[in-house]
Design a protein around this motif. Structure first.
Motif, PDB file in Angstrom:
ATOM      1  N   HIS A   1      -5.579  -1.507  10.160  1.00  0.00           N
ATOM      2  CA  HIS A   1      -4.661  -1.268   9.042  1.00  0.00           C
ATOM      3  C   HIS A   1      -5.182  -0.159   8.129  1.00  0.00           C
ATOM      4  CE1 HIS A   1      -2.995  -5.211  10.246  1.00  0.00           C
ATOM      5  NE2 HIS A   1      -1.893  -4.786   9.662  1.00  0.00           N
ATOM      6  N   ALA A   2      -6.507  -0.082   7.958  1.00  0.00           N
ATOM      7  CA  ALA A   2      -7.074   1.003   7.149  1.00  0.00           C
ATOM      8  C   ALA A   2      -6.815   2.354   7.801  1.00  0.00           C
ATOM      9  CB  ALA A   2      -8.578   0.780   6.965  1.00  0.00           C
ATOM     10  N   PHE A   3      -6.986   2.420   9.129  1.00  0.00           N
ATOM     11  CA  PHE A   3      -6.711   3.667   9.841  1.00  0.00           C
ATOM     12  C   PHE A   3      -5.222   3.992   9.773  1.00  0.00           C
ATOM     13  CE2 PHE A   3     -10.955   3.648  11.142  1.00  0.00           C
ATOM     14  CZ  PHE A   3     -11.247   4.795  11.862  1.00  0.00           C
ATOM     15  N   ALA A   4      -4.377   2.974   9.850  1.00  0.00           N
ATOM     16  CA  ALA A   4      -2.930   3.201   9.748  1.00  0.00           C
ATOM     17  C   ALA A   4      -2.569   3.749   8.376  1.00  0.00           C
ATOM     18  CB  ALA A   4      -2.182   1.900  10.010  1.00  0.00           C
ATOM     19  N   TYR A   5      -3.180   3.187   7.327  1.00  0.00           N
ATOM     20  CA  TYR A   5      -2.938   3.698   5.976  1.00  0.00           C
ATOM     21  C   TYR A   5      -3.270   5.187   5.908  1.00  0.00           C
ATOM     22  CZ  TYR A   5      -3.816   4.832   1.116  1.00  0.00           C
ATOM     23  OH  TYR A   5      -3.805   5.459  -0.105  1.00  0.00           O
ATOM     24  N   ASN A   6      -4.425   5.562   6.438  1.00  0.00           N
ATOM     25  CA  ASN A   6      -4.820   6.971   6.413  1.00  0.00           C
ATOM     26  C   ASN A   6      -3.878   7.823   7.247  1.00  0.00           C
ATOM     27  OD1 ASN A   6      -6.961   8.955   5.585  1.00  0.00           O
ATOM     28  ND2 ASN A   6      -7.060   9.215   7.807  1.00  0.00           N
ATOM     29  N   ALA A   7      -3.432   7.281   8.377  1.00  0.00           N
ATOM     30  CA  ALA A   7      -2.513   8.031   9.239  1.00  0.00           C
ATOM     31  C   ALA A   7      -1.192   8.297   8.526  1.00  0.00           C
ATOM     32  CB  ALA A   7      -2.274   7.257  10.539  1.00  0.00           C
ATOM     33  N   TRP A   8      -0.642   7.289   7.876  1.00  0.00           N
ATOM     34  CA  TRP A   8       0.622   7.486   7.161  1.00  0.00           C
ATOM     35  C   TRP A   8       0.455   8.496   6.037  1.00  0.00           C
ATOM     36  CZ3 TRP A   8       4.891   3.388   6.625  1.00  0.00           C
ATOM     37  CH2 TRP A   8       5.077   2.726   7.845  1.00  0.00           C
ATOM     38  N   SER A   9      -0.655   8.420   5.322  1.00  0.00           N
ATOM     39  CA  SER A   9      -0.910   9.363   4.234  1.00  0.00           C
ATOM     40  C   SER A   9      -1.038  10.784   4.758  1.00  0.00           C
ATOM     41  CB  SER A   9      -2.186   8.961   3.489  1.00  0.00           C
ATOM     42  OG  SER A   9      -2.537   9.927   2.532  1.00  0.00           O
ATOM     43  N   ASP A  10      -1.782  10.971   5.859  1.00  0.00           N
ATOM     44  CA  ASP A  10      -1.963  12.316   6.408  1.00  0.00           C
ATOM     45  C   ASP A  10      -0.667  12.873   6.990  1.00  0.00           C
ATOM     46  OD1 ASP A  10      -4.586  12.491   5.667  1.00  0.00           O
ATOM     47  OD2 ASP A  10      -5.419  12.038   7.638  1.00  0.00           O
ATOM     48  N   GLU A  11       0.144  12.018   7.602  1.00  0.00           N
ATOM     49  CA  GLU A  11       1.451  12.471   8.087  1.00  0.00           C
ATOM     50  C   GLU A  11       2.306  12.984   6.943  1.00  0.00           C
ATOM     51  OE1 GLU A  11       3.710  10.223  11.315  1.00  0.00           O
ATOM     52  OE2 GLU A  11       2.263   8.718  10.629  1.00  0.00           O
TER      53      GLU A  11
ATOM     54  N   SER B   1       0.806  -1.226   0.000  1.00  0.00           N
ATOM     55  CA  SER B   1       0.000   0.000   0.000  1.00  0.00           C
ATOM     56  C   SER B   1       0.837   1.273   0.000  1.00  0.00           C
ATOM     57  CB  SER B   1      -0.920   0.019   1.222  1.00  0.00           C
ATOM     58  OG  SER B   1      -0.176   0.192   2.424  1.00  0.00           O
ATOM     59  N   LEU B   2       2.151   1.158   0.196  1.00  0.00           N
ATOM     60  CA  LEU B   2       2.979   2.355   0.355  1.00  0.00           C
ATOM     61  C   LEU B   2       3.010   3.255  -0.887  1.00  0.00           C
ATOM     62  CD1 LEU B   2       5.947   1.059   2.536  1.00  0.00           C
ATOM     63  CD2 LEU B   2       3.776   2.110   3.225  1.00  0.00           C
ATOM     64  N   PRO B   3       3.038   2.720  -2.115  1.00  0.00           N
ATOM     65  CA  PRO B   3       2.946   3.631  -3.276  1.00  0.00           C
ATOM     66  C   PRO B   3       1.654   4.442  -3.272  1.00  0.00           C
ATOM     67  CG  PRO B   3       3.725   1.479  -3.961  1.00  0.00           C
ATOM     68  CD  PRO B   3       3.291   1.330  -2.541  1.00  0.00           C
ATOM     69  N   TYR B   4       0.582   3.863  -2.776  1.00  0.00           N
ATOM     70  CA  TYR B   4      -0.693   4.574  -2.683  1.00  0.00           C
ATOM     71  C   TYR B   4      -0.624   5.666  -1.620  1.00  0.00           C
ATOM     72  CZ  TYR B   4      -2.592   0.824  -5.574  1.00  0.00           C
ATOM     73  OH  TYR B   4      -2.837  -0.058  -6.593  1.00  0.00           O
ATOM     74  N   VAL B   5       0.073   5.396  -0.516  1.00  0.00           N
ATOM     75  CA  VAL B   5       0.280   6.408   0.519  1.00  0.00           C
ATOM     76  C   VAL B   5       0.960   7.635  -0.070  1.00  0.00           C
ATOM     77  CG1 VAL B   5       1.595   6.953   2.617  1.00  0.00           C
ATOM     78  CG2 VAL B   5       0.329   4.791   2.464  1.00  0.00           C
ATOM     79  N   ILE B   6       2.025   7.407  -0.847  1.00  0.00           N
ATOM     80  CA  ILE B   6       2.781   8.516  -1.438  1.00  0.00           C
ATOM     81  C   ILE B   6       1.925   9.282  -2.448  1.00  0.00           C
ATOM     82  CG2 ILE B   6       4.768   9.098  -2.875  1.00  0.00           C
ATOM     83  CD1 ILE B   6       6.152   6.583  -1.630  1.00  0.00           C
ATOM     84  N   ALA B   7       1.239   8.549  -3.320  1.00  0.00           N
ATOM     85  CA  ALA B   7       0.389   9.206  -4.323  1.00  0.00           C
ATOM     86  C   ALA B   7      -0.726  10.006  -3.656  1.00  0.00           C
ATOM     87  CB  ALA B   7      -0.202   8.154  -5.259  1.00  0.00           C
ATOM     88  N   SER B   8      -1.318   9.433  -2.622  1.00  0.00           N
ATOM     89  CA  SER B   8      -2.396  10.119  -1.906  1.00  0.00           C
ATOM     90  C   SER B   8      -1.896  11.408  -1.272  1.00  0.00           C
ATOM     91  CB  SER B   8      -2.971   9.196  -0.831  1.00  0.00           C
ATOM     92  OG  SER B   8      -3.949   9.863  -0.058  1.00  0.00           O
ATOM     93  N   ALA B   9      -0.727  11.351  -0.630  1.00  0.00           N
ATOM     94  CA  ALA B   9      -0.190  12.541   0.027  1.00  0.00           C
ATOM     95  C   ALA B   9       0.072  13.654  -0.984  1.00  0.00           C
ATOM     96  CB  ALA B   9       1.092  12.184   0.776  1.00  0.00           C
ATOM     97  N   LEU B  10       0.656  13.314  -2.113  1.00  0.00           N
ATOM     98  CA  LEU B  10       0.959  14.321  -3.129  1.00  0.00           C
ATOM     99  C   LEU B  10      -0.310  15.000  -3.634  1.00  0.00           C
ATOM    100  CD1 LEU B  10       3.691  12.388  -5.146  1.00  0.00           C
ATOM    101  CD2 LEU B  10       4.047  14.459  -3.788  1.00  0.00           C
ATOM    102  N   ILE B  11      -1.338  14.226  -3.902  1.00  0.00           N
ATOM    103  CA  ILE B  11      -2.553  14.821  -4.450  1.00  0.00           C
ATOM    104  C   ILE B  11      -3.342  15.567  -3.373  1.00  0.00           C
ATOM    105  CG2 ILE B  11      -4.157  12.873  -4.163  1.00  0.00           C
ATOM    106  CD1 ILE B  11      -5.052  13.503  -7.093  1.00  0.00           C
ATOM    107  N   HIS B  12      -3.197  15.160  -2.109  1.00  0.00           N
ATOM    108  CA  HIS B  12      -3.859  15.889  -1.031  1.00  0.00           C
ATOM    109  C   HIS B  12      -3.250  17.282  -0.830  1.00  0.00           C
ATOM    110  CE1 HIS B  12      -6.239  12.391   0.337  1.00  0.00           C
ATOM    111  NE2 HIS B  12      -6.956  13.314   0.945  1.00  0.00           N
ATOM    112  N   VAL B  13      -1.960  17.434  -1.114  1.00  0.00           N
ATOM    113  CA  VAL B  13      -1.351  18.764  -1.044  1.00  0.00           C
ATOM    114  C   VAL B  13      -2.060  19.706  -2.023  1.00  0.00           C
ATOM    115  CG1 VAL B  13       0.740  20.093  -1.543  1.00  0.00           C
ATOM    116  CG2 VAL B  13       0.895  17.979  -0.212  1.00  0.00           C
ATOM    117  N   VAL B  14      -2.299  19.222  -3.240  1.00  0.00           N
ATOM    118  CA  VAL B  14      -3.027  20.025  -4.235  1.00  0.00           C
ATOM    119  C   VAL B  14      -4.439  20.322  -3.729  1.00  0.00           C
ATOM    120  CG1 VAL B  14      -3.870  20.094  -6.610  1.00  0.00           C
ATOM    121  CG2 VAL B  14      -1.673  19.006  -6.090  1.00  0.00           C
ATOM    122  N   TYR B  15      -5.069  19.327  -3.161  1.00  0.00           N
ATOM    123  CA  TYR B  15      -6.432  19.496  -2.637  1.00  0.00           C
ATOM    124  C   TYR B  15      -6.492  20.614  -1.597  1.00  0.00           C
ATOM    125  CZ  TYR B  15     -10.446  18.518   0.374  1.00  0.00           C
ATOM    126  OH  TYR B  15     -11.571  18.632   1.150  1.00  0.00           O
TER     127      TYR B  15
END
Length: 284
Positions: free
Chosen positions: A175-185, A58-72
């Protein structure tokens, strides 16, 4: 969609409307959205200490999510400068479920059944009508409209990314909450230098202003989206994305009751469509 997941997503919708109202009510919308993003990162860091690490897949998704959330977050800060919350918010959210449903269908082969699709369409039409009624009465300018529509696409893209990323993160809610936590961090870490670059030394004092409200908004932002991310591991992405947009009803209530925004007849009809969509998604 089970009753529990349905109710959880509705609760997440309220949390999402609350933190957006904090940004809208601030004098400096950009810095307010930055404070929310950074406080969300603080909450995420605490959550990551008590949850298992998401699976490596899931880590590539974490990185992609974080990048697009910055734009958001950048676009959210721009969005509320010249528009009412009860107009800009539904326009921003309106197309996202339909786009997310289409992306999920093409990339993940996740096709909604007829009842769920009807619910998605009813919600999209209701949400869009809410925003367009405000456009017709001059409650938003055309530049802000473009920002809102562009952010709809951004929302749809990160929704699908996070839905699939959370499914790869592990077998349970932790694990779903952890995924979101890593992305938000990671979002907070990437966004901080952007804010400093755009505002310079003046950003420092602004980032620590109004800490209680910003911390509350950050907690609401994290909790609201973490619930949605988990829900997408339990139900189709498009259905969860659409149900989440009931937040526009909460945003309209907040805008009218607390921010002095007008309520017009077209919005009542739109609210009925949204309610119909909510019922359809519960039955799907």
């Amino acid at each position: 969609m089970t009753t529990f997941v349905w109710a959880a997503v509705l609760s997440a919708a309220l949390l999402h409307a609350l933190w957006n109202s904090v940004v809208k009510s601030a004098g400096d919308k950009f810095m307010s959205s930055a404070r929310v993003a950074l406080w969300t990162g603080v909450v995420a860091a605490l959550v990551s200490l008590v949850t298992p690490a998401p699976f490596v897949a899931s880590l590539p998704y974490v990185i992609a999510s974080a990048l697009i959330h910055v734009v958001y977050f950048l676009l959210v800060g721009r969005l509320y400068r010249n528009a009412d919350l009860s107009v800009a918010y539904p326009l921003m959210r309106g197309l996202a479920p339909l786009v997310a449903t289409a992306i999920a269908a093409v990339t993940l082969r996740e096709l909604p059944d007829a009842v769920a699709l009807a619910g998605v369409l009813a919600l999209v039409v209701g949400v869009a009508t809410t925003g367009l009624s405000g456009l017709a009465h001059g409650r938003i300018d055309r530049v802000t409209l473009v920002v809102a529509l562009f952010n709809s696409v951004i929302i749809a893209v990160y929704t699908v990314i996070d839905g699939e990323g959370a499914r790869l993160a592990g077998p349970d809610a932790a694990h779903a909450f952890a995924y979101n936590a890593w992305s938000d961090e990671l979002t907070a870490l990437l966004y901080l230098p952007v804010v400093l670059a755009l505002r310079g030394k003046a950003a420092g004092p602004e980032l620590v202003r109004d800490s209680p409200r910003s911390a509350f908004a950050g907690l609401a932002a994290f909790g609201g989206y973490a619930i949605v991310v988990w829900a997408m591991t339990q139900a189709p992405i498009g259905a969860v994305a659409a149900l989440r947009e009931c937040s526009v009803v909460f945003a309209a209530i907040i805008g009218v009751a607390f921010l002095g925004e007008p309520f017009r007849g077209a919005r009542a009809g739109a609210a009925l469509l949204i309610v119909g969509g909510v019922v359809a998604l519960r039955l799907a």
